[in-house]
Write a protein that holds these residues in place. Structure first.
Motif, PDB file in Angstrom:
ATOM      1  N   LYS A 164      14.124 -29.863 -16.033  1.00 11.82           N
ATOM      2  CA  LYS A 164      13.540 -28.969 -17.037  1.00 11.82           C
ATOM      3  C   LYS A 164      12.013 -29.040 -17.001  1.00 11.82           C
ATOM      4  CE  LYS A 164      17.428 -29.508 -20.248  1.00 11.82           C
ATOM      5  NZ  LYS A 164      17.840 -30.057 -21.571  1.00 11.82           N
ATOM      6  N   GLN A 165      11.468 -30.246 -16.897  1.00  9.54           N
ATOM      7  CA  GLN A 165      10.010 -30.387 -16.840  1.00  9.54           C
ATOM      8  C   GLN A 165       9.440 -29.710 -15.601  1.00  9.54           C
ATOM      9  OE1 GLN A 165       9.376 -34.607 -17.056  1.00  9.54           O
ATOM     10  NE2 GLN A 165       9.798 -34.732 -19.248  1.00  9.54           N
ATOM     11  N   ALA A 166      10.132 -29.858 -14.464  1.00  6.75           N
ATOM     12  CA  ALA A 166       9.663 -29.207 -13.244  1.00  6.75           C
ATOM     13  C   ALA A 166       9.692 -27.687 -13.385  1.00  6.75           C
ATOM     14  CB  ALA A 166      10.531 -29.642 -12.060  1.00  6.75           C
ATOM     15  N   GLU A 167      10.732 -27.169 -14.036  1.00  3.06           N
ATOM     16  CA  GLU A 167      10.813 -25.719 -14.223  1.00  3.06           C
ATOM     17  C   GLU A 167       9.707 -25.223 -15.147  1.00  3.06           C
ATOM     18  OE1 GLU A 167      14.315 -22.448 -14.971  1.00  3.06           O
ATOM     19  OE2 GLU A 167      14.336 -24.260 -16.175  1.00  3.06           O
ATOM     20  N   GLU A 168       9.396 -26.009 -16.199  1.00  3.64           N
ATOM     21  CA  GLU A 168       8.311 -25.620 -17.099  1.00  3.64           C
ATOM     22  C   GLU A 168       6.968 -25.615 -16.370  1.00  3.64           C
ATOM     23  OE1 GLU A 168       8.569 -28.403 -20.250  1.00  3.64           O
ATOM     24  OE2 GLU A 168      10.361 -27.497 -21.163  1.00  3.64           O
ATOM     25  N   ARG A 169       6.737 -26.619 -15.524  1.00  5.16           N
ATOM     26  CA  ARG A 169       5.486 -26.650 -14.756  1.00  5.16           C
ATOM     27  C   ARG A 169       5.418 -25.467 -13.794  1.00  5.16           C
ATOM     28  NH1 ARG A 169       6.797 -32.377 -14.248  1.00  5.16           N
ATOM     29  NH2 ARG A 169       5.526 -33.592 -15.716  1.00  5.16           N
ATOM     30  N   LEU A 170       6.546 -25.144 -13.171  1.00  2.62           N
ATOM     31  CA  LEU A 170       6.573 -23.996 -12.261  1.00  2.62           C
ATOM     32  C   LEU A 170       6.284 -22.703 -13.008  1.00  2.62           C
ATOM     33  CD1 LEU A 170       7.118 -22.802  -9.472  1.00  2.62           C
ATOM     34  CD2 LEU A 170       9.557 -22.759 -10.054  1.00  2.62           C
ATOM     35  N   GLN A 171       6.840 -22.604 -14.226  1.00  6.24           N
ATOM     36  CA  GLN A 171       6.594 -21.404 -15.029  1.00  6.24           C
ATOM     37  C   GLN A 171       5.117 -21.278 -15.386  1.00  6.24           C
ATOM     38  OE1 GLN A 171       8.621 -18.986 -15.766  1.00  6.24           O
ATOM     39  NE2 GLN A 171       7.242 -17.869 -17.119  1.00  6.24           N
ATOM     40  N   ARG A 172       4.500 -22.415 -15.783  1.00  2.22           N
ATOM     41  CA  ARG A 172       3.076 -22.384 -16.107  1.00  2.22           C
ATOM     42  C   ARG A 172       2.242 -22.027 -14.880  1.00  2.22           C
ATOM     43  NH1 ARG A 172       4.325 -27.010 -19.319  1.00  2.22           N
ATOM     44  NH2 ARG A 172       3.588 -28.397 -17.663  1.00  2.22           N
ATOM     45  N   ALA A 173       2.619 -22.581 -13.716  1.00  2.00           N
ATOM     46  CA  ALA A 173       1.880 -22.262 -12.497  1.00  2.00           C
ATOM     47  C   ALA A 173       2.004 -20.781 -12.154  1.00  2.00           C
ATOM     48  CB  ALA A 173       2.391 -23.113 -11.338  1.00  2.00           C
ATOM     49  N   THR A 174       3.201 -20.227 -12.373  1.00  2.00           N
ATOM     50  CA  THR A 174       3.397 -18.800 -12.110  1.00  2.00           C
ATOM     51  C   THR A 174       2.551 -17.956 -13.048  1.00  2.00           C
ATOM     52  OG1 THR A 174       5.666 -19.250 -11.372  1.00  2.00           O
ATOM     53  CG2 THR A 174       5.130 -16.973 -11.948  1.00  2.00           C
ATOM     54  N   GLU A 175       2.499 -18.352 -14.324  1.00  2.00           N
ATOM     55  CA  GLU A 175       1.682 -17.615 -15.282  1.00  2.00           C
ATOM     56  C   GLU A 175       0.204 -17.698 -14.935  1.00  2.00           C
ATOM     57  OE1 GLU A 175       2.715 -19.331 -18.998  1.00  2.00           O
ATOM     58  OE2 GLU A 175       4.671 -18.343 -19.124  1.00  2.00           O
ATOM     59  N   GLU A 177      -1.033 -18.129 -11.944  1.00  2.76           N
ATOM     60  CA  GLU A 177      -1.254 -17.297 -10.760  1.00  2.76           C
ATOM     61  C   GLU A 177      -1.332 -15.825 -11.146  1.00  2.76           C
ATOM     62  OE1 GLU A 177       0.808 -16.384  -6.405  1.00  2.76           O
ATOM     63  OE2 GLU A 177       1.765 -17.729  -7.845  1.00  2.76           O
ATOM     64  N   ALA A 178      -0.436 -15.407 -12.065  1.00  4.73           N
ATOM     65  CA  ALA A 178      -0.476 -14.014 -12.513  1.00  4.73           C
ATOM     66  C   ALA A 178      -1.778 -13.713 -13.246  1.00  4.73           C
ATOM     67  CB  ALA A 178       0.722 -13.736 -13.415  1.00  4.73           C
ATOM     68  N   ALA A 179      -2.234 -14.698 -14.054  1.00  6.53           N
ATOM     69  CA  ALA A 179      -3.503 -14.503 -14.752  1.00  6.53           C
ATOM     70  C   ALA A 179      -4.667 -14.415 -13.767  1.00  6.53           C
ATOM     71  CB  ALA A 179      -3.737 -15.651 -15.739  1.00  6.53           C
ATOM     72  N   GLY A 180      -4.600 -15.208 -12.694  1.00  2.75           N
ATOM     73  CA  GLY A 180      -5.654 -15.131 -11.686  1.00  2.75           C
ATOM     74  C   GLY A 180      -5.683 -13.787 -10.981  1.00  2.75           C
ATOM     75  N   ARG A 181      -4.499 -13.257 -10.692  1.00  3.42           N
ATOM     76  CA  ARG A 181      -4.455 -11.937 -10.068  1.00  3.42           C
ATOM     77  C   ARG A 181      -4.991 -10.862 -11.003  1.00  3.42           C
ATOM     78  NH1 ARG A 181       0.719 -13.709  -8.169  1.00  3.42           N
ATOM     79  NH2 ARG A 181       1.723 -12.483  -9.820  1.00  3.42           N
TER      80      ARG A 181
END
Length: 385
Positions: A164-175, A177-181
């Motif tokens: 669950k923690q890994a999925e939350e970190r992945l979700q934050r990283a995806t967000e 990345e989207a914010a950077g784009r």
């Protein structure tokens, strides 16, 4: 969450496989005292397997998890009645067989390794009690299955929590990345429009001279600041970035024929960055006064401070703000109050209060906490010099 949902699907598969195994053991067993009751218990287990498989897929409450343990305990405790009192001490597996691991895995996935281990201990103690023919005196009862059940609850709970923690970190990283784009997309649009206009104003203002030169200088400063924001870099730190700045001295720069600034006789020291943000919010409030009340409108700025907070009030005698106008302006994308004032102060951990009466003016009160202990007299004396 996608990964957690996969855990619950795996638990449902485990329950179904364990149910089939328990039914196979009952079908191949001989000499049970009440085999018909045994098939009724298998039916109850099948019904509860269907209920939990559907319920855990949509809603996972602690009430359902507690009921899961209680139903499993009830089926487990029926074993002596179905198999006969001598089956447990003889080492015969209870009617539930490995099906008792279902609630252990459910608690482990839902609440972590400790909850899984506790559920496993409860069910294991009941199993050992049955195998001891209603007591714990038979120390020769094999407990390998109970140990494995407790370890399974702890390990699965730990793995589920890490997943669950890994999925939350992945979700934050995806967000991020989207914010950077999105930042890059906005940067391209700003570069093609706003920055070019500011550069043009700067160049033309310097060419014309006079008051236009000052306008050009301001446009150049805003162009540089906007370029830093577009690149995502913090503004360059000034010589006092890590020191203290007298907020009162900065506020007194706003004093003019139409703006009266009142500050304490002693300095109001604050960390430099926070001081600049407070002064910028005051400047935005004064800009609103000029924009909505006219260039000749009178305004008053009052600064107060103690060891815990700094309060700055900006008051005018203009027409006031109609009810609901601030919300309408924010909805229209005009964020002068929402961002330049409230946003800045909120970023410092402060609050903004706005009191406005139609025809009687507006009062904006900004309160910002002072981090750490209050400044000492020595610091105040240093700023005074």
């Amino acid at each position: 969450m996608g990964i957690e949902h996969s855990f619950w699907r795996a638990i449902a598969v485990y329950r179904i496989a364990s149910l089939a195994y328990a039914a196979l053991l009952l079908a191949s067993a001989g000499g049970y005292a009440r085999p018909v009751v045994g098939w009724l218990i298998i039916g109850v287990m099948a019904l509860w397997t269907a209920v939990t498989s559907l319920a855990y897929a949509t809603a996972r409450s602690r009430t359902l998890l507690v009921l899961d343990v209680l139903v499993t305990l009830g089926c487990l405790l029926s074993s002596p009645y179905i198999q006969g009192p001598g089956a447990g001490p003889a080492g015969v597996m209870p009617i539930t067989a490995t099906w008792i691991g279902g609630p252990v895995l459910a608690w482990a996935v839902h609440a972590g390794r400790r909850a899984g281990a506790v559920a496993a201990i409860i069910l294991s103690l009941c199993d050992i009690w049955l195998r001891g023919s209603g007591g714990f005196g038979h120390l020769s009862v094999p407990i390998n299955g109970s140990v494995l059940l407790v370890l399974s609850g702890a390990v699965v709970g730990h793995v589920a929590r890490l997943t669950k923690q890994a999925e939350e970190r992945l979700q934050r990283a995806t967000e991020m990345e989207a914010a950077g784009r999105e930042r890059e997309r906005l940067a391209r649009g700003i570069h093609d429009s706003v920055l070019q206009v500011l550069a043009l104003v700067k160049r033309r203002g310097l060419e014309i001279g006079g008051e236009a030169a000052e306008l050009g200088r301001l446009a150049g400063e805003q162009e540089a600041a906007l370029r830093e924001m577009v690149r995502g870099e913090p503004p360059a730190a000034g010589p006092e970035e890590s020191g203290l700045t007298d907020v009162g001295a900065l506020l007194r720069r706003y004093g003019s024929a139409t703006v009266t600034v009142s500050t304490p006789a002693t300095p109001i020291p604050m960390p430099s960055r926070r001081a600049r943000e407070v002064v910028a919010a005051v400047g935005a409030a004064l800009d609103n006064v000029r924009a909505h009340c006219g260039d000749d409108a009178r305004a008053w700025v009052l600064a107060e401070a103690d060891d815990a907070r700094v309060t700055v009030t900006v008051r005018d005698e203009g027409p006031g703000i109609p009810a609901g106008r601030l919300a309408e302006a924010e909805a229209e994308g005009r964020l002068g109050v929402a961002q330049s004032i409230r946003g800045r102060i909120a970023g410092l951990g402060g609050v903004v209060g706005i009191v406005s009466t139609p025809g009687q003016g507006t009062e904006v009160e900004m309160t910002v906490p002072v981090p750490g202990p209050g400044p000492s007299r020595r610091l105040r004396a240093r700023l005074r010099r």
